[in-house]
Design a protein around this motif. Structure first.
Motif, PDB file in Angstrom:
ATOM      1  N   CYS A 173       0.846  -1.194   0.000  1.00 27.02           N
ATOM      2  CA  CYS A 173       0.000   0.000   0.000  1.00 27.02           C
ATOM      3  C   CYS A 173       0.884   1.249   0.000  1.00 27.02           C
ATOM      4  N   ASP A 174       0.463   2.253  -0.729  1.00 29.26           N
ATOM      5  CA  ASP A 174       1.198   3.509  -0.764  1.00 29.26           C
ATOM      6  C   ASP A 174       0.579   4.460   0.255  1.00 29.26           C
ATOM      7  N   THR A 175       1.398   5.290   0.867  1.00 28.19           N
ATOM      8  CA  THR A 175       0.912   6.212   1.890  1.00 28.19           C
ATOM      9  C   THR A 175       1.335   7.635   1.560  1.00 28.19           C
ATOM     10  N   GLY A 176       0.520   8.587   2.036  1.00 29.26           N
ATOM     11  CA  GLY A 176       0.851   9.990   1.850  1.00 29.26           C
ATOM     12  C   GLY A 176      -0.181  10.875   2.512  1.00 29.26           C
ATOM     13  N   LYS A 177       0.283  11.886   3.241  1.00 25.54           N
ATOM     14  CA  LYS A 177      -0.579  12.877   3.876  1.00 25.54           C
ATOM     15  C   LYS A 177      -1.688  12.238   4.727  1.00 25.54           C
ATOM     16  N   GLY A 178      -1.323  11.183   5.459  1.00 27.42           N
ATOM     17  CA  GLY A 178      -2.286  10.551   6.349  1.00 27.42           C
ATOM     18  C   GLY A 178      -3.255   9.620   5.657  1.00 27.42           C
ATOM     19  N   GLN A 179      -3.137   9.430   4.367  1.00 27.06           N
ATOM     20  CA  GLN A 179      -4.008   8.508   3.637  1.00 27.06           C
ATOM     21  C   GLN A 179      -3.210   7.287   3.209  1.00 27.06           C
ATOM     22  N   ARG A 180      -3.934   6.231   2.893  1.00 30.81           N
ATOM     23  CA  ARG A 180      -3.317   4.960   2.525  1.00 30.81           C
ATOM     24  C   ARG A 180      -4.148   4.314   1.430  1.00 30.81           C
ATOM     25  N   THR A 181      -3.489   3.869   0.379  1.00 31.76           N
ATOM     26  CA  THR A 181      -4.231   3.219  -0.694  1.00 31.76           C
ATOM     27  C   THR A 181      -4.696   1.826  -0.270  1.00 31.76           C
ATOM     28  N   VAL A 182      -5.644   1.289  -1.002  1.00 32.38           N
ATOM     29  CA  VAL A 182      -6.015  -0.112  -0.813  1.00 32.38           C
ATOM     30  C   VAL A 182      -4.894  -0.986  -1.362  1.00 32.38           C
ATOM     31  N   PRO A 183      -4.807  -2.240  -0.940  1.00 29.21           N
ATOM     32  CA  PRO A 183      -3.733  -3.112  -1.437  1.00 29.21           C
ATOM     33  C   PRO A 183      -3.907  -3.412  -2.934  1.00 29.21           C
ATOM     34  N   PRO A 184      -2.832  -3.815  -3.596  1.00 31.46           N
ATOM     35  CA  PRO A 184      -2.935  -4.227  -4.998  1.00 31.46           C
ATOM     36  C   PRO A 184      -3.825  -5.457  -5.152  1.00 31.46           C
ATOM     37  N   VAL A 185      -4.435  -5.575  -6.313  1.00 29.84           N
ATOM     38  CA  VAL A 185      -5.238  -6.757  -6.649  1.00 29.84           C
ATOM     39  C   VAL A 185      -4.989  -7.122  -8.105  1.00 29.84           C
ATOM     40  N   THR A 186      -5.149  -8.400  -8.423  1.00 26.18           N
ATOM     41  CA  THR A 186      -5.033  -8.819  -9.817  1.00 26.18           C
ATOM     42  C   THR A 186      -6.322  -8.461 -10.555  1.00 26.18           C
ATOM     43  N   LEU A 187      -6.162  -8.012 -11.787  1.00 27.93           N
ATOM     44  CA  LEU A 187      -7.310  -7.743 -12.642  1.00 27.93           C
ATOM     45  C   LEU A 187      -7.479  -8.820 -13.709  1.00 27.93           C
ATOM     46  N   HIS A 188      -6.428  -9.594 -13.940  1.00 29.47           N
ATOM     47  CA  HIS A 188      -6.505 -10.652 -14.949  1.00 29.47           C
ATOM     48  C   HIS A 188      -5.352 -11.613 -14.730  1.00 29.47           C
ATOM     49  N   ALA A 189      -5.608 -12.901 -14.898  1.00 30.32           N
ATOM     50  CA  ALA A 189      -4.560 -13.908 -14.767  1.00 30.32           C
ATOM     51  C   ALA A 189      -4.936 -15.129 -15.591  1.00 30.32           C
ATOM     52  N   THR A 190      -3.990 -15.644 -16.367  1.00 29.07           N
ATOM     53  CA  THR A 190      -4.265 -16.824 -17.194  1.00 29.07           C
ATOM     54  C   THR A 190      -2.953 -17.421 -17.691  1.00 29.07           C
ATOM     55  N   ASP A 191      -2.984 -18.745 -17.984  1.00 31.24           N
ATOM     56  CA  ASP A 191      -1.846 -19.288 -18.725  1.00 31.24           C
ATOM     57  C   ASP A 191      -2.106 -19.068 -20.206  1.00 31.24           C
ATOM     58  N   LEU A 192      -1.131 -19.395 -21.027  1.00 30.43           N
ATOM     59  CA  LEU A 192      -1.200 -19.047 -22.443  1.00 30.43           C
ATOM     60  C   LEU A 192      -1.430 -20.256 -23.341  1.00 30.43           C
ATOM     61  N   LYS A 193      -1.879 -21.357 -22.749  1.00 32.57           N
ATOM     62  CA  LYS A 193      -2.245 -22.528 -23.563  1.00 32.57           C
ATOM     63  C   LYS A 193      -3.556 -22.244 -24.293  1.00 32.57           C
ATOM     64  N   GLN A 194      -3.611 -22.604 -25.559  1.00 36.39           N
ATOM     65  CA  GLN A 194      -4.789 -22.354 -26.369  1.00 36.39           C
ATOM     66  C   GLN A 194      -5.656 -23.595 -26.541  1.00 36.39           C
ATOM     67  N   HIS A 195      -5.155 -24.776 -26.150  1.00 37.35           N
ATOM     68  CA  HIS A 195      -5.913 -26.016 -26.335  1.00 37.35           C
ATOM     69  C   HIS A 195      -5.429 -27.052 -25.317  1.00 37.35           C
ATOM     70  N   TYR A 196      -6.172 -28.151 -25.242  1.00 35.57           N
ATOM     71  CA  TYR A 196      -5.814 -29.214 -24.309  1.00 35.57           C
ATOM     72  C   TYR A 196      -4.685 -30.055 -24.875  1.00 35.57           C
ATOM     73  N   ASP A 197      -3.681 -30.328 -24.044  1.00 30.40           N
ATOM     74  CA  ASP A 197      -2.684 -31.361 -24.314  1.00 30.40           C
ATOM     75  C   ASP A 197      -2.045 -31.724 -22.980  1.00 30.40           C
ATOM     76  N   VAL A 198      -1.070 -32.630 -22.999  1.00 32.30           N
ATOM     77  CA  VAL A 198      -0.480 -33.086 -21.743  1.00 32.30           C
ATOM     78  C   VAL A 198       0.921 -32.499 -21.551  1.00 32.30           C
ATOM     79  N   GLN A 199       1.113 -31.322 -22.074  1.00 32.22           N
ATOM     80  CA  GLN A 199       2.352 -30.575 -21.822  1.00 32.22           C
ATOM     81  C   GLN A 199       2.099 -29.579 -20.691  1.00 32.22           C
ATOM     82  N   LEU A 200       3.065 -29.436 -19.801  1.00 26.79           N
ATOM     83  CA  LEU A 200       2.934 -28.441 -18.737  1.00 26.79           C
ATOM     84  C   LEU A 200       2.774 -27.041 -19.340  1.00 26.79           C
ATOM     85  N   PRO A 201       1.874 -26.214 -18.793  1.00 27.01           N
ATOM     86  CA  PRO A 201       1.825 -24.816 -19.243  1.00 27.01           C
ATOM     87  C   PRO A 201       3.154 -24.145 -18.895  1.00 27.01           C
TER      88      PRO A 201
END
Length: 591
Positions: free
Chosen positions: A307-335
């Motif tokens: 969290c960032d702070t300044g002048k007695g205020q504090r931001t909310v913590p970071p959060v993810t907005l998007h997360a994914t692996d980059l596999k486009q189809h099913y197979d038995v290879q590790l992502p």
């Protein structure tokens, strides 16, 4: 102070604007823009404005436009009333979506809209529900009402300063409207010979815009006296921007109505996580990129140490907005590749400082994960009767700028640029900018010939600079009005806690953004030839403006949710009167 009855007009304007769908980004926003201009011109007021109309957004695929209305005062100082008129989508209303733009009808369904654990402040009948009522068509309606009153009375009660109203689209997406407004404001200042900032008293009068300003109705002696008075002020005074975006309670039972003198910033650091490919039957021969990504997200998302702070205020913590692996189809290879991006709000930290903090966290997470996998392999081998030496796993953390420099060292600048340009051109022009950034980082990684495990840290758009509070005439006028109305429970705070267009109306000259531009794959300088999918900001113009910015908006709740609502008694009645009193105080001080 003159007191006026604003409620009926502001409510009517709000309902008219809410009734028009204006989801961003889309051509629908133009319909809202046309209605705003029609409301400003209503009842024959069009001819009373010094100027009004549309300003087209440069290179916009939807042909969107800002709305402006300008009333010239007796002096060049200028107050800007700002607001955005776009909204997010209405799908979250579910079965009630057909009523999302009909506040009167929604009033019969409050119990269905509100979460069961929510208690409304005051009377239920004082709340108006619907998409955009709070964020922020009611704020635009307030500005319309103020502007109409000032224009209608401009002959009888001329202001000693000018007023410019701007209404912009696209705040909910990439702020294309306000970025165009930055260009408009610089151009308008030159064309109209205005001052958004008063000069420092020590400024040489011969080079001052005030000294060069001509007043058709004034003699040269009057003009000279005017310049002398303004330039002899005892301190640096500034007008600036009043944004009327919604504010809400900061905690349950919070009685305050907030006035903010700056705004929070935002960076969107992104992480390409490179594992190592292998068959799932031999997982120790590779590394699951999802596992690496999960380890990073665990340490970064909702980490209050970031969290960032300044002048007695504090931001909310970071959060993810998007997360994914980059596999486009099913197979038995590790992502072996995954990515995510992280929403990080700032009050004082710049791009370089944040990058170094994220690098440290990522380094610790990567080392911990690889050590754990080493230990897991040892236990598994022991349990299965296998022997042999296990070489400790190693990985790297690298920024995009470092990866680029290393790849150029190996292949040469020309080849690297050519490869990235080819990738750029192969991507659809309308591709999401986060996705375009990812493709370019992937291509650079493949050119580097490095191997995972690795994490490439880079920045994706958008970037919102944080803006601290500015002292000056507008700030003093706001303070005077706040102190005059204890019954409203008004409270001043420095940083508006939500993302806002006002981030782009000022940029600290000391802010070092080289770490941002060097680590953003799709960054292009504003002066360069436009390129489909590129991201740029008019940084030089933002520094030229250096506008004091304040957010004093309607009081609402539930923005971007199905229970979005605005408190009418304050927002339609008290707020426009308070802002009008700020204008009256400014007028008294600038006479």
């Amino acid at each position: 102070m003159q007191r006026l009855d604003w409620f009926a007009d502001v409510k009517a304007y709000t309902e008219r604007l809410v009734a028009i769908r204006g989801v961003s980004p889309s051509e629908e926003e133009n319909v809202v823009a046309s209605e705003i201009l029609a409301l400003l011109h209503k009842d024959g007021l069009e001819s009373l404005y010094t100027a009004s109309g549309f300003d087209l957004i440069q290179d916009d695929p939807y042909g969107r436009k800002n709305v402006y209305a300008f009333l010239r005062g007796q002096g060049p100082e200028t107050l800007i009333l700002l607001g955005h008129f776009d909204t997010v989508d209405t799908a979250d209303y579910g079965d009630l979506e057909p009523l999302a733009l009909q506040p009167t009808e929604l009033a019969w369904h409050i119990d269905e809209l509100l979460p069961p654990d929510v208690a409304l402040e005051g009377e239920r009948s004082d709340w108006l529900f619907g998409r955009g009522v709070g964020d922020m068509k009611s704020g635009v309606a307030v500005n319309i009402a103020l502007m109409r009153h000032l224009v209608a009375n401009s002959h009888e009660s001329p202001l000693p300063f000018s007023v410019l109203m701007l209404a912009t689209p696209d705040e909910e997406n990439e702020s294309a409207g306000v970025l165009q407004a930055v260009r408009f404001l610089v151009r308008w200042r030159e064309e109209q010979q205005l001052r958004y900032l008063l000069q420092d008293p020590q400024t040489d009068r011969r080079s001052s815009p005030v000294a060069q300003q001509s007043f058709p109705t004034s003699s040269l002696e009057q003009q000279e006296e005017y310049n002398k008075e303004k330039l002899n002020m005892s301190s640096f005074f500034a007008l600036g921007v009043l944004n009327t975006d919604y504010a809400s309670a900061l905690y349950p039972g919070d009685p305050h109505r907030y006035v903010y003198g700056g705004t929070v910033g935002k960076l969107l650091p992104s992480f390409l996580c490179i594992g190592r490919e292998s068959h799932v039957g031999a997982p120790f021969a590779g590394l699951d990129a999802n596992l690496l990504m999960a380890e990073l997200i665990r340490d970064l998302s909702m980490n209050d140490e970031l969290c960032d702070t300044g002048k007695g205020q504090r931001t909310v913590p970071p959060v993810t907005l998007h997360a994914t692996d980059l596999k486009q189809h099913y197979d038995v290879q590790l992502p072996f590749a995954a990515y995510f991006y992280l929403n990080v709000l700032t009050l004082t930290s710049g791009p370089e400082e944040l990058l170094q903090r994220l690098r440290q966290v990522a380094q610790t997470a990567l080392e911990r994960l690889l050590q754990r996998v080493d230990e897991t392999e040892r236990r598994w081998r022991s349990a299965t009767g296998q022997s042999g030496h296990i070489e400790p796993r190693r990985g790297i953390i690298v920024s995009y700028a470092e990866l680029y420099a290393e790849t150029v060292r190996r292949l040469g600048e020309k080849r690297v640029r050519q490869a990235l340009d080819e990738t750029w051109q192969q991507l659809p022009p309308t591709l999401d900018k986060r996705e375009r950034s990812l493709h370019l980082v992937q291509r650079l990684w493949s050119l580097s010939n490095l191997r995972g495990p690795a994490v490439v840290i880079y920045y994706a758009p958008p970037y919102y600079p944080h803006v601290p509070e500015s002292v000056g005439l507008l700030s003093e006028a706001i303070d005077e009005v706040v102190h005059a109305h204890p019954e409203q429970h008004l409270a001043r705070r420095e940083f508006f806690p939500l993302l806002s267009d006002i981030s782009y109306l000022q940029l600290d000259e000391q802010m070092d953004i080289r770490a941002l531009t060097a680590n953003m794959p799709i960054w292009r300088e504003d002066e360069e030839v436009p390129r489909p999918g590129a991201y740029s900001l008019p940084l030089r113009l933002m520094q030229q403006l250096q506008l004091p910015v304040f957010n004093w908006g309607v009081h609402g709740r539930g923005a971007h949710q199905r229970d979005e609502a605005v408190l009418m008694s304050y927002s339609f009645g008290a707020l426009p009167q308070l802002l009008y009193e700020v204008i009256q105080v400014l007028a008294q001080r600038l006479k």
